[in-house]
Design a protein around this motif. Structure first.
Motif, short mmCIF file in Angstrom:
data_model
loop_
_atom_site.label_atom_id
_atom_site.label_comp_id
_atom_site.label_asym_id
_atom_site.label_seq_id
_atom_site.Cartn_x
_atom_site.Cartn_y
_atom_site.Cartn_z
N ALA A 237 0.83 -1.21 0.00
CA ALA A 237 0.00 0.00 0.00
C ALA A 237 0.86 1.25 0.00
O ALA A 237 0.58 2.22 -0.71
CB ALA A 237 -0.94 -0.01 1.20
N TRP A 238 1.94 1.26 0.80
CA TRP A 238 2.83 2.41 0.84
C TRP A 238 3.47 2.65 -0.54
O TRP A 238 3.67 3.79 -0.94
CB TRP A 238 3.93 2.20 1.87
N MET A 239 3.77 1.55 -1.24
CA MET A 239 4.40 1.68 -2.55
C MET A 239 3.45 2.34 -3.54
O MET A 239 3.85 3.23 -4.29
CB MET A 239 4.82 0.29 -3.05
N VAL A 240 2.21 1.91 -3.56
CA VAL A 240 1.25 2.51 -4.48
C VAL A 240 1.03 3.98 -4.12
O VAL A 240 0.93 4.84 -5.00
CB VAL A 240 -0.08 1.74 -4.49
N LEU A 241 0.98 4.29 -2.82
CA LEU A 241 0.85 5.68 -2.41
C LEU A 241 2.05 6.51 -2.86
O LEU A 241 1.89 7.65 -3.33
CB LEU A 241 0.69 5.77 -0.89
N THR A 242 3.24 5.97 -2.74
CA THR A 242 4.43 6.70 -3.18
C THR A 242 4.35 7.01 -4.66
O THR A 242 4.63 8.13 -5.10
CB THR A 242 5.71 5.89 -2.88
N LYS A 243 3.95 6.02 -5.46
CA LYS A 243 3.82 6.24 -6.89
C LYS A 243 2.69 7.22 -7.20
O LYS A 243 2.80 8.06 -8.11
CB LYS A 243 3.61 4.90 -7.60
N LEU A 244 1.61 7.10 -6.47
CA LEU A 244 0.48 8.01 -6.65
C LEU A 244 0.92 9.45 -6.41
O LEU A 244 0.62 10.36 -7.20
CB LEU A 244 -0.63 7.61 -5.69
N TYR A 245 1.64 9.66 -5.32
CA TYR A 245 2.07 11.02 -4.97
C TYR A 245 3.16 11.55 -5.90
O TYR A 245 3.19 12.74 -6.21
CB TYR A 245 2.55 11.05 -3.52
N LEU A 246 4.07 10.68 -6.33
CA LEU A 246 5.12 11.13 -7.24
C LEU A 246 4.53 11.65 -8.55
O LEU A 246 5.05 12.59 -9.15
CB LEU A 246 6.10 9.98 -7.52
N ASN A 247 3.42 11.05 -8.98
CA ASN A 247 2.77 11.44 -10.23
C ASN A 247 1.55 12.32 -10.02
O ASN A 247 0.79 12.56 -10.96
CB ASN A 247 2.37 10.18 -11.01
N ALA A 248 1.36 12.82 -8.82
CA ALA A 248 0.14 13.57 -8.49
C ALA A 248 -0.04 14.79 -9.37
O ALA A 248 -1.18 15.15 -9.73
CB ALA A 248 0.15 13.98 -7.02
#
Length: 530
Positions: A237-248
């Motif tokens: 879950a943290w990984m998907v959040l990191t990717k989500l935020y990097l591309n926000a």
């Protein structure tokens, strides 16, 4: 036993979970749901159903490697979730071309696809099949239904753990939909089962939904590195959040780099470590890796498919290459890379940077004809042999044991560094440099490839992502984030359908919604430009 657990139950899970009813629905109408409530009356079925949901990434139907397909309307083997995702993420970029003139596959690299492209529809339908079976599991394991079925004690807690994982799997598929298609149909467990027209959700609103789901799950998921093999946990879950935020900024117009650093730090602090040798991450015994955060498990005898790592091992073998060295019975003569990726390395042989992993004997660096396998270098990172060189478990040499490394620690290091350089707080440039040099020390075997603070900039990070993560399904998203996917500021061979490469229309940062779903669902509006 632990390392083989999910691989062992994937196939039995497929047989136990009789959920093929949605295949024709996806072919003809937008019935994104299915029902099998009786399956959930007995708690002993739950783990088999869970296995089916994980298997949705790995296999394509109720019988491997093909037959009784989950989603119909095209070649079953080509529609494998990982294969379909990989093709849209890689063939549209400088990292991959394919020799096969199958249907509209060339249109992906030429970047002139339409809403009738079957390879785009394969991914779209896989996403929504996965979402539909996840919705059904979540619906049937609500607190109310678990109580009504008298599921109590340890079984109750286990059911709730499963439900949290399935919500995460659903969020991951919605993230793929968000990244690839933007504005898409939206349906959850609260929607009634049956034929209906799902509303369309904007990309910005879908971002908010995926973010809220993942954050809500942080306390419900099993702690990082504590779940059974190949099952998701907090770090996933943290990984998907990191990717989500990097591309926000791409997804919503708002920068979230500080949040990306926050979640990258959570992963880094969870105890994952870099593998000592880069090559081992992609071999048949990569199930032992402590660097892989989330994997799609494959087994040459238990999860047979024409997609996944079977595709990634066979398809790049052709020309003068010896298939036996890759632990398989032959090559498919398809995948290669462009010179843009080769020239990112000090040499193509891997003498210095061992991540190069190119096959050049008898291959031309220049690509005059995409359909000719010997034009363009092959990438040799996926091999169906273990670290000792022994072939995988399938005695026929057809299907592979390699797990697909969807998320790994090296990517977290790179995302941390990029988010710091883009102005995020909670991290620092000195630590970012340390993380990058750890990757380069592994690649070079010593400190000769180390960089200084003066070398660490955003352009370097993009190139380093290609060196470290090529052919792992990240490139399209990276190029879009850097503004290089559609523009003429960066081109590669046959970008836009011309040998020297050219700019393409800006709307191609999103794929179109398939015509089949637009026709079936009056609530949908096509993405701009299609």
């Amino acid at each position: 036993m632990k390392t083989n657990y999910i691989k062992s139950i994937l196939f039995t899970g497929i047989l136990a979970c009789t959920l093929p009813a949605c295949t024709n629905d996806l072919e003809l109408t937008p019935k994104y749901e299915l029902t099998s409530a009786s399956l959930y009356n007995d708690f002993t079925n739950y783990k088999s159903v869970l296995a089916k949901l994980y298997a949705g990434y790995a296999v394509t139907g109720q019988k491997g490697p093909d037959g009784l397909a989950d989603v119909s309307g095209f070649d079953e083997g080509k529609s494998n979730y990982i294969r379909a995702y990989w093709q849209l993420q890689e063939l549209s970029t400088d990292e991959a071309v394919i020799a096969w003139n199958d249907g509209t596959i060339f249109d992906i690299h030429d970047m002139d696809w339409t809403s009738n492209n079957e390879y785009i529809r394969m991914m779209y339908d896989r996403i929504y099949y996965q979402i539909s079976i996840c919705n059904e599991f979540i619906r049937e394991t609500s607190d109310e239904k678990l109580s009504g079925r008298n599921i109590t004690g340890n079984n109750l807690q286990e059911a709730k753990n499963y439900r949290a994982e399935v919500r995460l799997l659903r969020a991951m598929s919605y993230w793929h939909a968000l990244d690839l298609f933007g504005n898409v149909p939206f349906v959850t467990e609260i929607d009634k089962v049956g034929a209906f027209f799902p509303p369309q959700m904007s990309r910005k609103d879908l971002f908010a939904y995926v973010e809220s789901e993942l954050k809500a799950l942080e306390t419900e998921l099993v702690p990082a590195r504590q779940n059974e093999f190949a099952r998701a946990d907090q770090a996933t879950a943290w990984m998907v959040l990191t990717k989500l935020y990097l591309n926000a900024e791409v997804y919503t117009g708002q920068q979230r780099y500080t949040d990306a650093i926050t979640y990258a730090n959570k992963i880094i602090g969870a105890g994952y470590t870099l593998d000592s040798e880069y090559r081992k991450l992609f071999l048949a015994d990569n199930n032992t890796s402590n660097e892989i955060i989330f994997r799609v498990a494959f087994d040459g005898q238990k999860t047979k498919t024409w997609g996944g790592t079977t595709f990634l091992v066979h398809a790049p073998i052709g020309g003068n290459m010896n298939a036996a060295e890759f632990g398989v019975n032959g090559g498919w003569g398809g995948l290669r890379t462009t010179k843009n990726i080769v020239t990112l390395f000090p040499d193509a042989t891997g003498t210095q940077d061992k991540r190069a992993m190119f096959y050049s004997n008898g291959q031309n660096l220049e690509i005059n004809d995409i359909a000719t396998f010997t034009e363009g270098y092959s990438i040799t990172k996926y091999r169906n042999v273990n670290a000792a060189g022994q072939a995988g478990s399938d005695p026929s040499g057809t299907h592979t044991d390699n797990d697909y490394p969807m998320f790994r620690l090296a990517d977290v290091y790179l995302m941390y560094a990029e988010a710091v350089l883009r102005g995020g707080t909670g991290g620092d440039a000195a630590t970012a440099l340390q993380y990058i040099n750890q990757l380069r020390q592994r690649a070079y075997g010593n400190t000769s490839g180390n960089i200084t603070a003066a070398n660490l900039n955003l352009d370097f990070i993009l190139d380093e992502r290609a060196r470290e993560l090529k052919w792992e399904g990240h490139r399209r998203t990276d190029l879009i984030r850097y503004g290089q996917f559609v523009s003429g500021n960066y081109v590669w061979p046959w970008k836009g359908g011309v040998k020297e490469g050219r700019a393409v229309d800006a709307f191609r940062v999103l794929y179109p919604l398939p015509t089949s779903d637009l026709t079936a669902n009056p609530n949908l509006v096509q993405n701009t430009g299609y």
